[in-house]
Design a protein around this motif. Structure first.
Motif, PDB file in Angstrom:
ATOM      1  N   VAL A 173       3.003  -4.322   3.178  1.00  0.00           N
ATOM      2  CA  VAL A 173       4.121  -3.377   3.232  1.00  0.00           C
ATOM      3  C   VAL A 173       3.560  -1.988   2.955  1.00  0.00           C
ATOM      4  N   LEU A 174       3.851  -1.034   3.841  1.00  0.00           N
ATOM      5  CA  LEU A 174       3.480   0.359   3.584  1.00  0.00           C
ATOM      6  C   LEU A 174       4.723   1.087   3.090  1.00  0.00           C
ATOM      7  N   THR A 175       4.587   1.895   2.039  1.00  0.00           N
ATOM      8  CA  THR A 175       5.760   2.647   1.578  1.00  0.00           C
ATOM      9  C   THR A 175       6.083   3.783   2.554  1.00  0.00           C
ATOM     10  N   ARG A 176       5.055   4.298   3.223  1.00  0.00           N
ATOM     11  CA  ARG A 176       5.303   5.254   4.308  1.00  0.00           C
ATOM     12  C   ARG A 176       4.206   5.097   5.358  1.00  0.00           C
ATOM     13  N   ASP A 177       4.584   5.280   6.640  1.00  0.00           N
ATOM     14  CA  ASP A 177       3.587   5.214   7.708  1.00  0.00           C
ATOM     15  C   ASP A 177       3.636   6.474   8.564  1.00  0.00           C
ATOM     16  N   SER A 178       4.262   7.516   7.997  1.00  0.00           N
ATOM     17  CA  SER A 178       4.324   8.809   8.683  1.00  0.00           C
ATOM     18  C   SER A 178       4.298   9.892   7.611  1.00  0.00           C
ATOM     19  N   ASP A 179       4.300  11.125   8.055  1.00  0.00           N
ATOM     20  CA  ASP A 179       4.237  12.257   7.121  1.00  0.00           C
ATOM     21  C   ASP A 179       5.631  12.510   6.547  1.00  0.00           C
ATOM     22  N   ALA A 180       6.090  11.590   5.712  1.00  0.00           N
ATOM     23  CA  ALA A 180       7.452  11.674   5.179  1.00  0.00           C
ATOM     24  C   ALA A 180       7.410  11.796   3.659  1.00  0.00           C
ATOM     25  N   ALA A 181       8.326  12.597   3.131  1.00  0.00           N
ATOM     26  CA  ALA A 181       8.467  12.702   1.672  1.00  0.00           C
ATOM     27  C   ALA A 181       9.111  11.421   1.163  1.00  0.00           C
ATOM     28  N   LEU A 182       8.674  10.965   0.011  1.00  0.00           N
ATOM     29  CA  LEU A 182       9.206   9.715  -0.533  1.00  0.00           C
ATOM     30  C   LEU A 182       9.185   9.799  -2.054  1.00  0.00           C
ATOM     31  N   LEU A 233      -6.375   6.361   5.260  1.00  0.00           N
ATOM     32  CA  LEU A 233      -6.929   5.206   4.552  1.00  0.00           C
ATOM     33  C   LEU A 233      -5.988   4.002   4.662  1.00  0.00           C
ATOM     34  N   ALA A 234      -4.697   4.239   4.455  1.00  0.00           N
ATOM     35  CA  ALA A 234      -3.718   3.143   4.525  1.00  0.00           C
ATOM     36  C   ALA A 234      -3.725   2.504   5.919  1.00  0.00           C
ATOM     37  N   CYS A 235      -3.805   3.340   6.945  1.00  0.00           N
ATOM     38  CA  CYS A 235      -3.760   2.830   8.326  1.00  0.00           C
ATOM     39  C   CYS A 235      -5.040   2.066   8.673  1.00  0.00           C
ATOM     40  N   LEU A 246       0.861  -1.183   0.000  1.00  0.00           N
ATOM     41  CA  LEU A 246       0.000   0.000   0.000  1.00  0.00           C
ATOM     42  C   LEU A 246       0.894   1.228   0.000  1.00  0.00           C
ATOM     43  N   ASP A 247       0.596   2.135  -0.900  1.00  0.00           N
ATOM     44  CA  ASP A 247       1.448   3.315  -1.082  1.00  0.00           C
ATOM     45  C   ASP A 247       0.634   4.591  -0.871  1.00  0.00           C
ATOM     46  N   PRO A 248       0.638   5.116   0.369  1.00  0.00           N
ATOM     47  CA  PRO A 248      -0.055   6.401   0.567  1.00  0.00           C
ATOM     48  C   PRO A 248       0.701   7.494  -0.185  1.00  0.00           C
ATOM     49  N   GLY A 249       0.028   8.153  -1.110  1.00  0.00           N
ATOM     50  CA  GLY A 249       0.695   9.135  -1.970  1.00  0.00           C
ATOM     51  C   GLY A 249       1.179  10.361  -1.203  1.00  0.00           C
ATOM     52  N   HIS A 250       2.141  11.053  -1.864  1.00  0.00           N
ATOM     53  CA  HIS A 250       2.623  12.348  -1.354  1.00  0.00           C
ATOM     54  C   HIS A 250       3.300  12.189   0.019  1.00  0.00           C
ATOM     55  N   GLY A 251       3.294  13.256   0.828  1.00  0.00           N
ATOM     56  CA  GLY A 251       3.947  13.195   2.140  1.00  0.00           C
ATOM     57  C   GLY A 251       5.003  14.270   2.286  1.00  0.00           C
ATOM     58  N   GLY A 252       5.269  14.640   3.536  1.00  0.00           N
ATOM     59  CA  GLY A 252       6.271  15.668   3.813  1.00  0.00           C
ATOM     60  C   GLY A 252       5.882  16.997   3.179  1.00  0.00           C
TER      61      GLY A 252
END
Ligand SMILES: [Zn+2]
Length: 217
Positions: free
Chosen positions: A44-53, A28-30, A3-9
């Protein structure tokens, strides 16, 4: 399953007043992750916090983890009247990849009536050949769950988030060939031995799916 929550940071994605797409898709991912894990699926989550990726990093995470399916989570943006739910697959997507995205869409549209924007293929011309779809080696799709620029879609998102998560979980289970099992109230804890068998069966199903795709049958 990735699961890939888009955007971030520093990249908020779509913005409406103080509402950011990057926050909605992480919510939604959580909500979705534990539902899939309850089915015995590894997530697998690509991010689980407010991080740029970067896009390439999102793809690398999924590819190296050998995930059977990749779903990028987004909310759409356009003029305030635009509404609806849709998914994008890459320009070269084969029929099974389109069908998997359709399975997810069908489940989401069953939650509440909202405009069906369909499963669409990106093209270089429409700028919708998203890097997360072209850079991942497994079947993938990019979900646009309503328009963040539309207040009614936002109200639906907030009100039905648990139902959207469960609908997405149902659809995602179909992408890897397992039947979604609704958690029953007072469900007895499952035998750990069964969990081991279930995980092995899931791995086998994913391996078969990979082999089938490589052979193009
Ligand atoms: Zn987005």
């Amino acid at each position: 399953m990735c699961l890939d929550p888009g955007h971030g940071g520093a990249d908020p994605g779509a913005v409406l007043k103080s509402r950011y797409e990057k926050d909605d898709v992480l919510r939604l991912a959580c909500a979705l992750k534990p539902l899939l894990e309850a089915q015995g699926l590894g997530v697998v989550l690509t991010r689980d916090s407010d991080a740029a990726l970067p896009i390439a990093e999102r793809c690398r995470i999924a590819n190296e983890a050998g995930c059977a399916y990749f779903l990028s989570l987004h909310r759409d943006a356009a003029d305030p009247s635009a509404r609806g739910v849709g998914l994008w697959v890459h320009s070269g997507a084969d029929w099974p990849t389109v069908q998997k995205a359709q399975d997810i869409l069908t489940e989401l549209l069953a939650v509440t009536p909202v405009r069906d924007r369909g499963v669409r293929k990106g093209t270089p011309q429409n700028c919708r050949d998203f890097g997360v779809n072209t850079g991942t080696v497994m079947a993938s799709a990019l979900l646009e769950l309503g328009f963040l620029t539309n207040e009614e879609d936002n109200a639906l998102f907030d009100r039905y988030l648990p139902q959207y998560a469960e609908a997405a979980a149902r659809g995602l289970c179909r992408t890897v060939g397992i039947a979604y099992r609704a958690p029953a109230a007072g469900d007895a804890p499952r035998d750990p031995a069964w969990e081991t068998v279930r995980a092995a069966l899931d791995e086998l199903a994913a391996a078969l799916e990979n082999a089938r795709r490589r052979l193009g049958v």
